[in-house]
Design an enzyme around this catalytic site. Structure first.
Site, PDB file in Angstrom:
ATOM      1  N   LYS A  40       0.605  -1.266  -0.248  1.00 11.37           N
ATOM      2  CA  LYS A  40       0.294   0.183  -0.145  1.00 11.37           C
ATOM      3  C   LYS A  40       0.375   1.472  -0.157  1.00 11.37           C
ATOM      4  CE  LYS A  40      -3.115  -2.987   3.096  1.00 11.37           C
ATOM      5  NZ  LYS A  40      -3.012  -3.213   4.325  1.00 11.37           N
TER       6      LYS A  40
ATOM      7  N   GLU B  68      -8.621  -8.319   6.256  1.00  8.37           N
ATOM      8  CA  GLU B  68      -8.497  -7.811   4.781  1.00  8.37           C
ATOM      9  C   GLU B  68      -9.365  -8.504   3.757  1.00  8.37           C
ATOM     10  OE1 GLU B  68      -4.336  -5.480   4.759  1.00  8.37           O
ATOM     11  OE2 GLU B  68      -4.326  -8.247   4.020  1.00  8.37           O
TER      12      GLU B  68
ATOM     13  N   ARG C 142      -2.358  -7.632  14.229  1.00  3.47           N
ATOM     14  CA  ARG C 142      -1.306  -5.832  14.626  1.00  3.47           C
ATOM     15  C   ARG C 142      -2.262  -4.828  14.619  1.00  3.47           C
ATOM     16  NH1 ARG C 142       0.362  -4.319  10.402  1.00  3.47           N
ATOM     17  NH2 ARG C 142       0.943  -6.641   9.075  1.00  3.47           N
TER      18      ARG C 142
HETATM   19  P1  ADP Z   1      -0.007  -2.515   6.414  1.00  2.00           P
HETATM   20  O1  ADP Z   1      -1.266  -3.363   5.713  1.00  2.00           O
HETATM   21  O2  ADP Z   1       0.070  -2.259   8.097  1.00  2.00           O
HETATM   22  O3  ADP Z   1       0.463  -1.623   5.270  1.00  2.00           O
HETATM   23  P2  ADP Z   1       2.391  -4.298   5.473  1.00  2.00           P
HETATM   24  O4  ADP Z   1       1.698  -5.716   5.236  1.00  2.00           O
HETATM   25  O5  ADP Z   1       2.412  -3.861   5.001  1.00  2.00           O
HETATM   26  O6  ADP Z   1       1.085  -3.823   6.993  1.00  2.00           O
HETATM   27  O7  ADP Z   1       3.307  -4.626   6.370  1.00  2.00           O
HETATM   28  C1  ADP Z   1       3.595  -3.268   7.571  1.00  2.00           C
HETATM   29  C2  ADP Z   1       5.229  -3.421   7.757  1.00  2.00           C
HETATM   30  O8  ADP Z   1       5.418  -4.497   8.037  1.00  2.00           O
HETATM   31  C3  ADP Z   1       5.666  -3.065   6.422  1.00  2.00           C
HETATM   32  O9  ADP Z   1       6.792  -2.494   7.157  1.00  2.00           O
HETATM   33  C4  ADP Z   1       6.634  -4.401   6.187  1.00  2.00           C
HETATM   34  O10 ADP Z   1       7.762  -4.548   5.464  1.00  2.00           O
HETATM   35  C5  ADP Z   1       6.996  -5.542   7.418  1.00  2.00           C
HETATM   36  N1  ADP Z   1       6.089  -6.393   7.198  1.00  2.00           N
HETATM   37  C6  ADP Z   1       5.029  -7.040   7.702  1.00  2.00           C
HETATM   38  N2  ADP Z   1       5.399  -8.339   7.187  1.00  2.00           N
HETATM   39  C7  ADP Z   1       5.933  -8.852   7.093  1.00  2.00           C
HETATM   40  C8  ADP Z   1       6.921  -9.719   6.725  1.00  2.00           C
HETATM   41  N3  ADP Z   1       6.661 -11.386   6.836  1.00  2.00           N
HETATM   42  N4  ADP Z   1       8.232 -10.013   6.660  1.00  2.00           N
HETATM   43  C9  ADP Z   1       8.732  -9.207   6.615  1.00  2.00           C
HETATM   44  N5  ADP Z   1       8.769  -7.917   6.822  1.00  2.00           N
HETATM   45  C10 ADP Z   1       6.717  -7.446   6.784  1.00  2.00           C
HETATM   46  P1  ADP Z   2       1.035  -9.423   2.627  1.00  2.00           P
HETATM   47  O1  ADP Z   2      -0.025 -10.363   3.628  1.00  2.00           O
HETATM   48  O2  ADP Z   2       1.554  -9.906   1.533  1.00  2.00           O
HETATM   49  O3  ADP Z   2      -0.121  -8.332   3.111  1.00  2.00           O
HETATM   50  P2  ADP Z   2      -2.032 -10.105   0.458  1.00  2.00           P
HETATM   51  O4  ADP Z   2      -2.581 -11.815   0.578  1.00  2.00           O
HETATM   52  O5  ADP Z   2      -2.851  -8.870   2.062  1.00  2.00           O
HETATM   53  O6  ADP Z   2      -0.605 -10.438   1.178  1.00  2.00           O
HETATM   54  O7  ADP Z   2      -2.019  -9.051  -0.199  1.00  2.00           O
HETATM   55  C1  ADP Z   2      -1.475  -7.904  -0.583  1.00  2.00           C
HETATM   56  C2  ADP Z   2      -1.983  -7.591  -2.532  1.00  2.00           C
HETATM   57  O8  ADP Z   2      -1.658  -8.410  -3.592  1.00  2.00           O
HETATM   58  C3  ADP Z   2      -4.076  -7.236  -2.085  1.00  2.00           C
HETATM   59  O9  ADP Z   2      -3.536  -6.235  -1.233  1.00  2.00           O
HETATM   60  C4  ADP Z   2      -3.756  -7.332  -3.495  1.00  2.00           C
HETATM   61  O10 ADP Z   2      -3.168  -6.465  -4.009  1.00  2.00           O
HETATM   62  C5  ADP Z   2      -2.780  -8.131  -3.915  1.00  2.00           C
HETATM   63  N1  ADP Z   2      -3.192  -9.320  -3.928  1.00  2.00           N
HETATM   64  C6  ADP Z   2      -3.757 -10.774  -2.705  1.00  2.00           C
HETATM   65  N2  ADP Z   2      -4.400 -11.496  -3.473  1.00  2.00           N
HETATM   66  C7  ADP Z   2      -5.638 -11.620  -4.164  1.00  2.00           C
HETATM   67  C8  ADP Z   2      -5.728 -12.157  -5.230  1.00  2.00           C
HETATM   68  N3  ADP Z   2      -6.283 -13.657  -5.021  1.00  2.00           N
HETATM   69  N4  ADP Z   2      -6.235 -11.808  -6.312  1.00  2.00           N
HETATM   70  C9  ADP Z   2      -5.543 -10.316  -6.594  1.00  2.00           C
HETATM   71  N5  ADP Z   2      -4.749 -10.291  -6.013  1.00  2.00           N
HETATM   72  C10 ADP Z   2      -4.933 -10.025  -4.870  1.00  2.00           C
HETATM   73 MG    MG Z   3      -2.512  -7.619   3.932  1.00  2.00          MG
END
Ligand code: ADP
Ligand code: ADP
Ligand code: MG
Length: 452
Positions: free
Chosen positions: A238, A276, A294
């Protein structure tokens, strides 16, 4: 659970500052931790006390469980707030904190394990009657398993690491050949990056919106604080978030938020969490994708529209207080937008740009909030995530919020490292953004077409 009196904040950067501020307002002593690279951090300056925990590399400090537990003991802390990233979703660490007699500001270790493992969370959501993306229904172990699942799911699909996060551990497969090539590589990468090689498959939802619901539970009851739209992403991370999701009509919003609360209640959730979803505006269908157990980076936009302090709420429920609000008391007002200020050079494929800030003027005035660790003369270290802060604006409606964001970006001056601030000034004026007509891969497509 006893009231929190001395809180150890085991994170860095803007979220450490945010938690320290919340704690101080509650009369809680805020204790910062710092690595070799963070001695002059704003968190250290603003905390009541601070303690050194180790080397610059996160492995030696912010990911070093033994050093953090020792810091808690040394400072007489009675509670630990993990922020986001680092150890915030590490069930073993949460358990160790509780076993050391401290309060963990987050859900209990079993809940983190259950909801933090993405394949397990999907099964839990399904059992709670929440719609999920068509997928492999659990981990795929072998190439044959993957091919069998793919025949049901259909291409394109995503191979996702069960322990992934932060947009990492996801790859796309467009046909059988790509799936076969991808599955082993994804397992190996996941093992190396997250210490867990588990992967699962999910149908790719094209032109989807990422919409997430903020929930808070006290173990008995759970409430929601409405939703956020985080569809503007780069590399599945994001970069710009809004609350509420202006694309939703009221009945869909009600359903979505009710689904999230249902899921939180079904696991007896205690703490703040985010559920989400992907939302397809064409069909008005939504699908659960994951839960973050979290606080999230983008929590301030919810705070702005709901008039709530989510960090203080986390501290309250962690010390055993019942939720201070009922769902019917929670209302929202106006529109908020957050942009993530990363020390990266948009002109060079967002290459990290650490260094010393030379000349800094933050915007101010009505409806403007800055959550940051940056100050004039601060040297951004090269060891960590490149996000140095967030600009958050609030206004009565979305067009006014966009105008306020434009005004605030114009007021901001940040000399030294390159940042994403000028990039947002361009993004802001794109027709798709103004008209709220975008999806999760829109930014990538736009960048590939060559503007910025
Ligand atoms: P948010 O939805 O709060 O943006 P993100 O998934 O983008 O959550 O993660 C927030 C922060 O934590 C980011 O700085 C990301 O790089 C870090 N982060 C989250 N999950 C992991 C992971 N499994 N390994 C490394 N960094 C992570
Ligand atoms: P993370 O743990 O890294 O945050 P997410 O499962 O939340 O992973 O997915 C991160 C992003 O990847 C989503 O916000 C979306 O943009 C894309 N994404 C994840 N799953 C899908 C899906 N099934 N189809 C299309 N886009 C997806
Ligand atoms: Mg996510």
């Amino acid at each position: 659970m006893p009231a929190v009196k001395r809180l150890l904040v085991i994170n860095r950067g803007e979220i450490a500052v945010r938690v320290i501020r919340a704690a101080k307002e509650m009369g809680i002593t805020a204790i910062a931790v710092y690595s070799d690279a963070d001695e002059s951090s704003l968190a250290v300056r603003l905390a009541d006390e601070s303690v050194h925990i180790g080397g610059a590399h996160a492995r030696k400090s912010y990911l070093n469980a033994d050093a953090l537990l020792a810091a808690a003991q040394q400072t007489g802390a009675d509670a630990v707030h993990p922020g986001y990233g680092f150890l915030s979703e590490n069930a073993d660490f949460a358990r160790a904190v509780v076993e050391a007699g401290l309060t963990w500001v987050g859900p209990d270790a079993d809940t983190i394990a259950r909801m933090g493992h993405k394949a397990q969370a999907i099964a839990t959501a399904k059992a709670a009657g929440v719609p999920v993306v068509p997928g492999s229904d659990g981990l795929v172990a072998t190439t044959d398993d993957a091919l069998a699942a793919a025949a049901r799911i259909g291409y394109p699909m995503l191979i996702k690491a069960a322990a992934g996060g932060g947009g990492r551990g996801i790859r796309i497969a467009g046909d059988d050949a790509e799936l076969v090539a991808g599955i082993t590589a994804a397992q190996q990468e996941a093992q190396a990056a997250f210490g867990d090689g588990g992967v699962y498959l999910e149908r790719f939802i094209p032109r989807a919106r990422h919409i997430e619901v903020q929930v808070v539970g006290d173990g008995t009851d759970a409430v929601h604080f409405f939703e956020r739209d985080c569809s503007l992403q780069r590399r599945r991370q994001k970069i710009w978030e809004e609350a509420p999701a202006a694309i939703l009509d009221e009945p869909t919003r009600d359903h979505l938020c009710a689904s999230a609360v249902e899921l939180a209640r079904s696991v007896g959730y205690r703490g703040a969490g985010t559920i989400e979803f992907l939302y397809d505006p064409a069909t008005r269908e939504y699908f659960f994708i994951e839960m973050n157990t979290r606080i999230q980076v983008e929590h301030p936009i919810t705070e702005e529209i709901c008039g709530v302090d989510l960090i203080q709420l986390m501290l309250s429920v962690a010390q055993g207080d019942p939720l201070p609000v009922r769902q019917s008391d929670i209302t929202r007002r106006g529109h908020a937008i957050e942009v993530r200020i990363n020390a990266e050079d948009p002109a060079r494929k967002f290459l990290p740009s650490p260094g010393t800030i030379d000349g800094l003027r933050w915007p101010a005035g009505p409806g403007v909030r800055i959550d940051t660790m940056a100050y004039d003369g601060y040297t951004i270290p090269p060891y960590y995530d490149s996000m140095i802060g967030k600009l958050i604006v609030w206004a009565p409606d979305r067009p006014a919020a966009l105008a306020r964001l434009r005004r605030a970006l114009g007021e901001t001056e940040l000399g030294g490292p390159k940042t994403t601030l000028p990039f947002f000034a361009t993004l802001l004026d794109q027709e798709a953004v103004v008209n709220n007509d975008f999806h999760t891969t829109w930014v990538e497509n736009w960048l590939a077409a060559g503007p910025a």
